[in-house]
Design a protein around this motif. Structure first.
Motif, PDB file in Angstrom:
ATOM      1  N   GLN A  21       0.813  -1.224   0.000  1.00 46.66           N
ATOM      2  CA  GLN A  21       0.000   0.000   0.000  1.00 46.66           C
ATOM      3  C   GLN A  21       0.849   1.278   0.000  1.00 46.66           C
ATOM      4  O   GLN A  21       0.308   2.383   0.151  1.00 46.66           O
ATOM      5  CB  GLN A  21      -0.953   0.010   1.203  1.00 46.66           C
ATOM      6  CG  GLN A  21      -1.798  -1.235   1.349  1.00 46.66           C
ATOM      7  CD  GLN A  21      -2.389  -1.727   0.036  1.00 46.66           C
ATOM      8  OE1 GLN A  21      -2.858  -0.938  -0.784  1.00 46.66           O
ATOM      9  NE2 GLN A  21      -2.347  -3.040  -0.171  1.00 46.66           N
ATOM     10  N   GLU A  32      -7.289   3.449   0.842  1.00 44.22           N
ATOM     11  CA  GLU A  32      -8.319   2.410   0.804  1.00 44.22           C
ATOM     12  C   GLU A  32      -7.958   1.320  -0.195  1.00 44.22           C
ATOM     13  O   GLU A  32      -7.383   1.582  -1.251  1.00 44.22           O
ATOM     14  CB  GLU A  32      -9.689   3.015   0.426  1.00 44.22           C
ATOM     15  CG  GLU A  32     -10.834   2.014   0.456  1.00 44.22           C
ATOM     16  CD  GLU A  32     -12.187   2.633   0.123  1.00 44.22           C
ATOM     17  OE1 GLU A  32     -13.177   1.882   0.071  1.00 44.22           O
ATOM     18  OE2 GLU A  32     -12.245   3.860  -0.099  1.00 44.22           O
ATOM     19  N   ASP A  34     -10.500  -1.622  -1.791  1.00 45.65           N
ATOM     20  CA  ASP A  34     -11.913  -1.981  -1.733  1.00 45.65           C
ATOM     21  C   ASP A  34     -12.113  -3.494  -1.612  1.00 45.65           C
ATOM     22  O   ASP A  34     -11.151  -4.271  -1.543  1.00 45.65           O
ATOM     23  CB  ASP A  34     -12.673  -1.389  -2.911  1.00 45.65           C
ATOM     24  CG  ASP A  34     -12.339  -2.039  -4.254  1.00 45.65           C
ATOM     25  OD1 ASP A  34     -11.738  -3.144  -4.286  1.00 45.65           O
ATOM     26  OD2 ASP A  34     -12.688  -1.445  -5.292  1.00 45.65           O
ATOM     27  N   GLN A  39      -6.916  -0.954  -5.219  1.00 41.67           N
ATOM     28  CA  GLN A  39      -6.496   0.238  -4.486  1.00 41.67           C
ATOM     29  C   GLN A  39      -7.286   1.458  -4.954  1.00 41.67           C
ATOM     30  O   GLN A  39      -7.403   1.703  -6.159  1.00 41.67           O
ATOM     31  CB  GLN A  39      -5.002   0.481  -4.703  1.00 41.67           C
ATOM     32  CG  GLN A  39      -4.123  -0.574  -4.048  1.00 41.67           C
ATOM     33  CD  GLN A  39      -2.676  -0.505  -4.506  1.00 41.67           C
ATOM     34  OE1 GLN A  39      -2.400  -0.065  -5.623  1.00 41.67           O
ATOM     35  NE2 GLN A  39      -1.760  -0.951  -3.662  1.00 41.67           N
ATOM     36  N   ALA A  43      -8.359   8.054  -2.616  1.00 34.93           N
ATOM     37  CA  ALA A  43      -8.938   8.140  -1.269  1.00 34.93           C
ATOM     38  C   ALA A  43      -8.112   9.079  -0.399  1.00 34.93           C
ATOM     39  O   ALA A  43      -6.877   9.097  -0.492  1.00 34.93           O
ATOM     40  CB  ALA A  43      -8.999   6.759  -0.638  1.00 34.93           C
ATOM     41  N   LYS A  45      -6.274  10.623   3.003  1.00 35.33           N
ATOM     42  CA  LYS A  45      -5.382   9.964   3.962  1.00 35.33           C
ATOM     43  C   LYS A  45      -5.540  10.613   5.330  1.00 35.33           C
ATOM     44  O   LYS A  45      -5.275  11.801   5.485  1.00 35.33           O
ATOM     45  CB  LYS A  45      -3.931  10.064   3.466  1.00 35.33           C
ATOM     46  CG  LYS A  45      -3.691   9.329   2.154  1.00 35.33           C
ATOM     47  CD  LYS A  45      -2.354   9.643   1.534  1.00 35.33           C
ATOM     48  CE  LYS A  45      -2.170   8.851   0.232  1.00 35.33           C
ATOM     49  NZ  LYS A  45      -0.940   9.238  -0.505  1.00 35.33           N
ATOM     50  N   HIS A  98      -5.390  12.633  -1.170  1.00 36.62           N
ATOM     51  CA  HIS A  98      -4.478  11.557  -1.581  1.00 36.62           C
ATOM     52  C   HIS A  98      -3.121  12.093  -1.987  1.00 36.62           C
ATOM     53  O   HIS A  98      -2.099  11.426  -1.844  1.00 36.62           O
ATOM     54  CB  HIS A  98      -5.092  10.747  -2.732  1.00 36.62           C
ATOM     55  CG  HIS A  98      -5.007  11.435  -4.066  1.00 36.62           C
ATOM     56  ND1 HIS A  98      -5.881  12.445  -4.446  1.00 36.62           N
ATOM     57  CD2 HIS A  98      -4.137  11.280  -5.107  1.00 36.62           C
ATOM     58  CE1 HIS A  98      -5.566  12.862  -5.654  1.00 36.62           C
ATOM     59  NE2 HIS A  98      -4.520  12.178  -6.088  1.00 36.62           N
ATOM     60  N   SER A 364     -18.542  -1.342   6.321  1.00 39.01           N
ATOM     61  CA  SER A 364     -17.605  -1.276   5.201  1.00 39.01           C
ATOM     62  C   SER A 364     -17.082  -2.667   4.846  1.00 39.01           C
ATOM     63  O   SER A 364     -16.755  -3.460   5.729  1.00 39.01           O
ATOM     64  CB  SER A 364     -16.415  -0.376   5.567  1.00 39.01           C
ATOM     65  OG  SER A 364     -15.387  -0.493   4.600  1.00 39.01           O
ATOM     66  N   SER A 366     -14.485  -2.874   2.703  1.00 37.88           N
ATOM     67  CA  SER A 366     -13.122  -2.646   2.224  1.00 37.88           C
ATOM     68  C   SER A 366     -12.125  -3.451   3.059  1.00 37.88           C
ATOM     69  O   SER A 366     -12.326  -3.664   4.261  1.00 37.88           O
ATOM     70  CB  SER A 366     -12.765  -1.157   2.307  1.00 37.88           C
ATOM     71  OG  SER A 366     -13.569  -0.397   1.423  1.00 37.88           O
ATOM     72  N   SER A 368      -9.009  -2.433   3.431  1.00 36.17           N
ATOM     73  CA  SER A 368      -8.361  -1.388   4.230  1.00 36.17           C
ATOM     74  C   SER A 368      -9.050  -0.065   3.932  1.00 36.17           C
ATOM     75  O   SER A 368      -9.587   0.151   2.848  1.00 36.17           O
ATOM     76  CB  SER A 368      -6.864  -1.297   3.924  1.00 36.17           C
ATOM     77  OG  SER A 368      -6.614  -0.530   2.773  1.00 36.17           O
ATOM     78  N   ASP A 369      -9.035   0.805   4.929  1.00 34.66           N
ATOM     79  CA  ASP A 369      -9.555   2.158   4.761  1.00 34.66           C
ATOM     80  C   ASP A 369      -8.985   3.016   5.893  1.00 34.66           C
ATOM     81  O   ASP A 369      -7.998   2.619   6.521  1.00 34.66           O
ATOM     82  CB  ASP A 369     -11.099   2.178   4.731  1.00 34.66           C
ATOM     83  CG  ASP A 369     -11.741   1.558   5.970  1.00 34.66           C
ATOM     84  OD1 ASP A 369     -11.108   1.570   7.047  1.00 34.66           O
ATOM     85  OD2 ASP A 369     -12.879   1.077   5.868  1.00 34.66           O
ATOM     86  N   ASN A 370      -9.608   4.146   6.165  1.00 32.59           N
ATOM     87  CA  ASN A 370      -9.042   5.027   7.182  1.00 32.59           C
ATOM     88  C   ASN A 370      -9.260   4.542   8.609  1.00 32.59           C
ATOM     89  O   ASN A 370      -8.804   5.178   9.558  1.00 32.59           O
ATOM     90  CB  ASN A 370      -9.591   6.447   7.014  1.00 32.59           C
ATOM     91  CG  ASN A 370      -8.827   7.223   5.951  1.00 32.59           C
ATOM     92  OD1 ASN A 370      -7.608   7.097   5.856  1.00 32.59           O
ATOM     93  ND2 ASN A 370      -9.529   8.004   5.141  1.00 32.59           N
TER      94      ASN A 370
END
Length: 395
Positions: A21, A32, A34, A39, A43, A45, A98, A364, A366, A368-370
Motif C-alpha cells: 500500500q 483504501e 476496496d 487500491q 482516497a 489519507k 491523496h 464497510s 473494504s 483497508s480504509d481510514n
C-alpha cells in the motif's frame, strides 16, 4: 497456534499486503483497498491511519530483518513530518487528500496520540533523533492545550490553532460529550512507549494520572468500562465495548510494567474475565458490544485481534487455562472466518452477526480504509510471537 504459524502468516500474508500500500507517487500509504482488492488511489489519507502504518512497520522491523520494512518506515516518517505535520501550530492535521493537500486541519487528540506513538516506535527502531524530538514536542503540545485546567482529563478536539471545539470525529454525536475512554486509552498507550524511551518526570506524572482515571472513573466495579462521559465523568451510555475493554486490560498492564506499578492488577484481570464470560460467542469469535438490552453480535476484525492479546496477557498473569483456551479458540476461528483466502489480501473487516461466513452488509467491506489498517492485526502477531518467547523461556 504457535510461534511458527504466527510468524509465517505475519511475514507471508499480512505484512506483504500492507507493504503493497505504499504510495510512491504521492507519499504515505493508500487510503483504501476496496472489497475487490483494488487500491482506491484517490482516497483521502487520515493521520490516524498513516501513523498506524508508520508504527506497524517500525515495530515489525525490530523483529524481522527486512530492508522493505525499514524503507517503508522511513517513507511513512517523511510523510508524517513533511505532509501531516502543521509547521505553524504544531501537531498533525486530521486529514489530507491523496496527494497531500490539507482537507481537515483540525487537531484531534486521538490522532496526536497515534502520531506520538508512531514517532516513538520509529525512534526505537532507528534512533532517529528528529522523530524523538517531534514526539516530545507533541507531548508538550498535548499537555499545554489538551490537559484541562481542572485536571479532570484531556479535551479531545481542537481547531487548527488548538482552540477547543465539540467532539465529532471519535465518539458520540452529542454536544455534552467531553471524554471518551478510547482517546484516553490510546493517549496512555502512546505516553507509555514515550516514557520507555524518555523517562521524563512530568510524563510519569501524567501516566499515573491516567492510571488513576481508569481506576476511579472508567472501569466499573462489575468488571467493564463505560465509554462516553460528560464533563463531570458521568457515563452517557450503558454500552459495553468488548474490544475496547480487553484492549484496555492489556494496555494498562503494559503501562504498569513500564512504570513499575501494580495498582491495576485486580481491574486488569476483572476486565479480561468479564470480556471472556460475556463477549465470546458460540462460533468462537468475539461479539462487538452490548447495552444490556441487546447485543451487537457483528464480528469485527480488531475486536478479535485485541482479544487474542488480552486473553493471552491474562493467561500470563494468572496461568488460568481458560484464558489460554480462549486464545486458541479465537485463533482457530480467525483462521476459519477472518483471514481472507484470496491471494494478496489480509483479514476481512466485518462479518455477519450469526453467520460469520458472510460479510456484514451494513458495514464497510473494504479490506483497508481510514479505520482498518495494519495496527491491530500486525500488533497481534508481534505481541503473541514475543510473549510466547517469554513463556517458553520461563519453563
Amino acid at each position: 497456534m504457535n510461534q511458527t504459524e504466527l510468524y509465517s502468516q505475519l511475514t507471508q500474508t499480512i505484512l506483504p499486503f500492507w507493504l503493497n500500500q505504499i504510495d510512491e507517487a504521492c507519499g504515505g500509504f493508500f487510503g483504501e483497498v476496496d472489497k475487490d482488492l483494488k487500491q482506491v488511489k484517490q482516497a483521502p489519507k487520515n493521520s490516524v491511519m498513516q501513523s498506524r502504518y508508520l508504527w506497524a512497520f517500525s515495530a515489525s522491523s525490530q523483529l524481522i530483518s527486512s530492508d522493505n520494512l525499514k524503507e517503508a518506515s522511513a517513507h511513512g516518517f517523511i510523510f508524517l513530518k513533511e505532509v501531516l505535520w502543521d509547521e505553524e501550530y504544531g501537531g498533525v492535521y486530521w486529514q489530507v487528500s491523496h496527494d497531500g493537500f490539507v482537507r481537515k486541519d483540525k487537531k484531534v487528540l486521538y490522532a496526536q496520540s497515534f502520531a506520538l506513538y508512531a514517532l516513538s516506535e520509529y525512534y526505537k527502531a532507528t534512533k532517529n533523533e528528529e522523530a524523538l524530538a517531534l514526539a516530545k514536542e507533541l507531548f508538550f503540545l498535548i499537555e499545554t492545550h489538551a490537559f484541562r485546567d481542572n485536571q479532570m482529563g484531556y479535551a479531545e478536539e481542537f481547531s487548527r490553532d488548538w482552540k477547543e471545539i465539540p467532539i465529532c470525529e471519535v465518539g458520540l454525536a452529542d454536544i455534552e460529550l467531553s471524554y471518551t475512554t478510547n482517546t484516553h486509552l490510546h493517549l496512555f498507550e502512546a505516553y507509555t512507549l514515550l516514557y520507555e524511551l524518555w523517562p521524563n518526570p512530568k510524563l510519569l506524572q501524567q501516566l499515573h494520572f491516567l492510571m488513576n482515571l481508569f481506576q476511579e472513573k472508567i472501569i466499573q466495579k462489575e468488571g467493564y468500562c463505560h465509554q462516553f462521559f460528560s464533563g463531570d465523568w458521568h457515563s452517557m451510555t450503558q454500552e459495553i465495548s468488548y474490544g475496547h475493554d480487553i484492549e484496555t486490560s492489556w494496555l494498562l498492564d503494559r503501562g504498569q510494567a513500564i512504570t513499575q506499578s501494580t495498582q491495576l492488577n485486580q481491574q486488569i484481570i476483572e476486565l479480561a474475565n468479564y470480556t471472556l464470560q460475556h463477549g465470546l460467542d458460540v462460533q468462537g469469535l468475539m461479539n462487538h458490544s452490548t447495552d444490556f438490552l441487546t447485543t451487537d453480535k457483528t464480528k469485527v476484525w480488531w475486536v478479535q485481534a485485541e482479544a487474542m492479546i488480552g486473553f493471552y496477557n491474562a493467561y500470563q498473569k494468572t496461568q488460568e487455562q481458560t484464558f489460554l483456551d480462549a486464545t486458541e479458540t479465537l485463533w482457530q476461528a480467525i483462521q476459519t472466518y477472518f483471514v481472507d483466502k484470496r491471494h494478496a489480501s489480509e483479514w476481512l473487516a466485518y462479518l455477519c452477526a450469526d453467520n460469520p461466513d458472510e460479510q456484514s452488509t451494513t458495514k464497510s467491506s473494504s479490506i483497508s480504509d481510514n479505520w482498518k489498517g495494519p495496527y491491530h492485526t500486525v500488533r497481534m502477531y508481534l505481541e503473541l510471537i514475543k510473549r510466547m518467547e517469554k513463556t517458553y523461556d520461563s519453563h
